[in-house]
Motif scaffolding. Structure first.
Motif, PDB file in Angstrom:
ATOM      1  N   TYR A  38       0.872  -1.175   0.000  1.00  0.00           N
ATOM      2  CA  TYR A  38       0.000   0.000   0.000  1.00  0.00           C
ATOM      3  C   TYR A  38       0.904   1.217   0.000  1.00  0.00           C
ATOM      4  O   TYR A  38       1.580   1.488   0.989  1.00  0.00           O
ATOM      5  CB  TYR A  38      -0.901  -0.053   1.242  1.00  0.00           C
ATOM      6  N   ARG A  39       0.962   1.924  -1.098  1.00  0.00           N
ATOM      7  CA  ARG A  39       1.833   3.089  -1.223  1.00  0.00           C
ATOM      8  C   ARG A  39       1.068   4.363  -0.915  1.00  0.00           C
ATOM      9  O   ARG A  39      -0.009   4.608  -1.455  1.00  0.00           O
ATOM     10  CB  ARG A  39       2.401   3.196  -2.633  1.00  0.00           C
ATOM     11  N   ILE A  40       1.628   5.175  -0.040  1.00  0.00           N
ATOM     12  CA  ILE A  40       1.039   6.461   0.311  1.00  0.00           C
ATOM     13  C   ILE A  40       1.838   7.546  -0.403  1.00  0.00           C
ATOM     14  O   ILE A  40       3.067   7.605  -0.275  1.00  0.00           O
ATOM     15  CB  ILE A  40       1.075   6.689   1.838  1.00  0.00           C
ATOM     16  N   LYS A  41       1.146   8.373  -1.146  1.00  0.00           N
ATOM     17  CA  LYS A  41       1.803   9.462  -1.875  1.00  0.00           C
ATOM     18  C   LYS A  41       1.984  10.666  -0.944  1.00  0.00           C
ATOM     19  O   LYS A  41       1.184  10.872  -0.032  1.00  0.00           O
ATOM     20  CB  LYS A  41       0.969   9.847  -3.094  1.00  0.00           C
ATOM     21  N   ASN A  43       1.263  13.747  -1.215  1.00  0.00           N
ATOM     22  CA  ASN A  43       0.130  14.675  -1.130  1.00  0.00           C
ATOM     23  C   ASN A  43      -1.141  14.015  -0.587  1.00  0.00           C
ATOM     24  O   ASN A  43      -2.203  14.613  -0.641  1.00  0.00           O
ATOM     25  CB  ASN A  43      -0.130  15.329  -2.493  1.00  0.00           C
ATOM     26  N   ASP A  44      -1.042  12.805  -0.040  1.00  0.00           N
ATOM     27  CA  ASP A  44      -2.200  12.102   0.520  1.00  0.00           C
ATOM     28  C   ASP A  44      -2.437  12.390   2.000  1.00  0.00           C
ATOM     29  O   ASP A  44      -3.378  11.869   2.584  1.00  0.00           O
ATOM     30  CB  ASP A  44      -2.044  10.583   0.358  1.00  0.00           C
ATOM     31  N   THR A  45      -1.595  13.198   2.628  1.00  0.00           N
ATOM     32  CA  THR A  45      -1.660  13.390   4.076  1.00  0.00           C
ATOM     33  C   THR A  45      -3.037  13.819   4.555  1.00  0.00           C
ATOM     34  O   THR A  45      -3.632  13.148   5.400  1.00  0.00           O
ATOM     35  CB  THR A  45      -0.600  14.411   4.535  1.00  0.00           C
ATOM     36  N   LYS A  47      -5.928  13.776   3.053  1.00  0.00           N
ATOM     37  CA  LYS A  47      -6.959  12.792   2.693  1.00  0.00           C
ATOM     38  C   LYS A  47      -6.969  11.627   3.683  1.00  0.00           C
ATOM     39  O   LYS A  47      -8.022  11.242   4.185  1.00  0.00           O
ATOM     40  CB  LYS A  47      -6.716  12.288   1.267  1.00  0.00           C
ATOM     41  N   LEU A  48      -5.793  11.083   3.998  1.00  0.00           N
ATOM     42  CA  LEU A  48      -5.718   9.963   4.934  1.00  0.00           C
ATOM     43  C   LEU A  48      -6.099  10.379   6.349  1.00  0.00           C
ATOM     44  O   LEU A  48      -6.795   9.633   7.052  1.00  0.00           O
ATOM     45  CB  LEU A  48      -4.322   9.350   4.933  1.00  0.00           C
ATOM     46  N   ARG A  51      -9.840  10.769   6.416  1.00  0.00           N
ATOM     47  CA  ARG A  51     -10.501   9.461   6.300  1.00  0.00           C
ATOM     48  C   ARG A  51     -10.435   8.727   7.643  1.00  0.00           C
ATOM     49  O   ARG A  51     -11.412   8.133   8.085  1.00  0.00           O
ATOM     50  CB  ARG A  51      -9.854   8.645   5.177  1.00  0.00           C
ATOM     51  N   THR A 125      -3.524  -0.809   5.072  1.00  0.00           N
ATOM     52  CA  THR A 125      -4.067   0.540   4.938  1.00  0.00           C
ATOM     53  C   THR A 125      -4.455   1.087   6.302  1.00  0.00           C
ATOM     54  O   THR A 125      -4.511   0.350   7.297  1.00  0.00           O
ATOM     55  CB  THR A 125      -5.322   0.533   4.048  1.00  0.00           C
ATOM     56  N   GLU A 126      -4.767   2.374   6.334  1.00  0.00           N
ATOM     57  CA  GLU A 126      -5.182   2.998   7.591  1.00  0.00           C
ATOM     58  C   GLU A 126      -6.494   2.401   8.104  1.00  0.00           C
ATOM     59  O   GLU A 126      -6.677   2.243   9.311  1.00  0.00           O
ATOM     60  CB  GLU A 126      -5.285   4.519   7.448  1.00  0.00           C
TER      61      GLU A 126
END
Length: 184
Positions: A38-41, A43-45, A47-48, A51, A125-126
């Motif tokens: 599971y790769r976190i980009k 710029n996903d901070t 969003k995650l 969520r 994933t989270e």
């Protein structure tokens, strides 16, 4: 005629090239499919974090608890600890400098009361990590702590895909008067 056969042959080869072949999932020694990374980009901070906040608040609401809000200082303390766990290569609540969760929230200037910290080392994933936390009574109690009104959430992902997750719960000073901690 030769031209027609050539066109049909090229079209047939083109269609054959479009056919996809599915490779079967890789199976581990336990007979279960191996997890995918599971790769976190970068710029996903946000969003995650939102969520996770929404998921935590849904669980809290279902348990009759009040909603929590993200707190930037608690996020910073969580991020510091996630990176430090990676450096130490072990999931535990103490920093490489001997710091405790309380020390870390104080260092970032959080003035409220620390109510708990949950951590994980995983490739999941989270939301999968939250589900695992909710299955364990001690981590579930931190997430559902009655007095909590603020949350910090962060992670550090290593190049190999391993993720170090940290979630911190707190409440502003003065919010905890008269309330007993939840026991589950």
């Amino acid at each position: 005629m030769f031209r027609l056969i050539s066109v049909l042959l090229i079209a047939g080869l083109g269609l054959a090239a479009c056919e996809t072949t599915q490779t079967p999932p890789q199976i581990g020694t336990d007979g279960k499919p191996l997890p995918k990374v599971y790769r976190i980009k970068p710029n996903d901070t946000a969003k995650l974090q939102f969520r996770m906040l929404d998921s935590v608040n849904a669980l809290r609401q279902a348990s009759g608890r009040g909603a929590v809000e993200l707190d930037a200082k608690l996020n910073a303390a969580a991020a510091t600890h996630s990176r430090d766990m990676s450096v130490q290569n072990r999931p535990w609540h103490f920093g490489s400098d001997g710091s405790s969760p309380l020390d870390r929230v104080r260092r970032v200037g959080y003035l409220g009361e620390l109510l708990g910290e949950v951590i994980s080392e995983t490739y999941e994933t989270e939301t999968e990590t939250l589900a695992a936390w909710m299955e364990t009574p001690t981590t579930r109690a931190v997430i559902l702590e009655q007095r909590a009104s603020e949350m910090g959430f962060a992670w550090f992902q290593e190049p190999n895909g391993k993720i170090w997750w940290t979630l911190v719960m707190g409440t502003p000073l003065g919010n905890s008067a008269g309330l007993e901690p939840t026991a589950e």
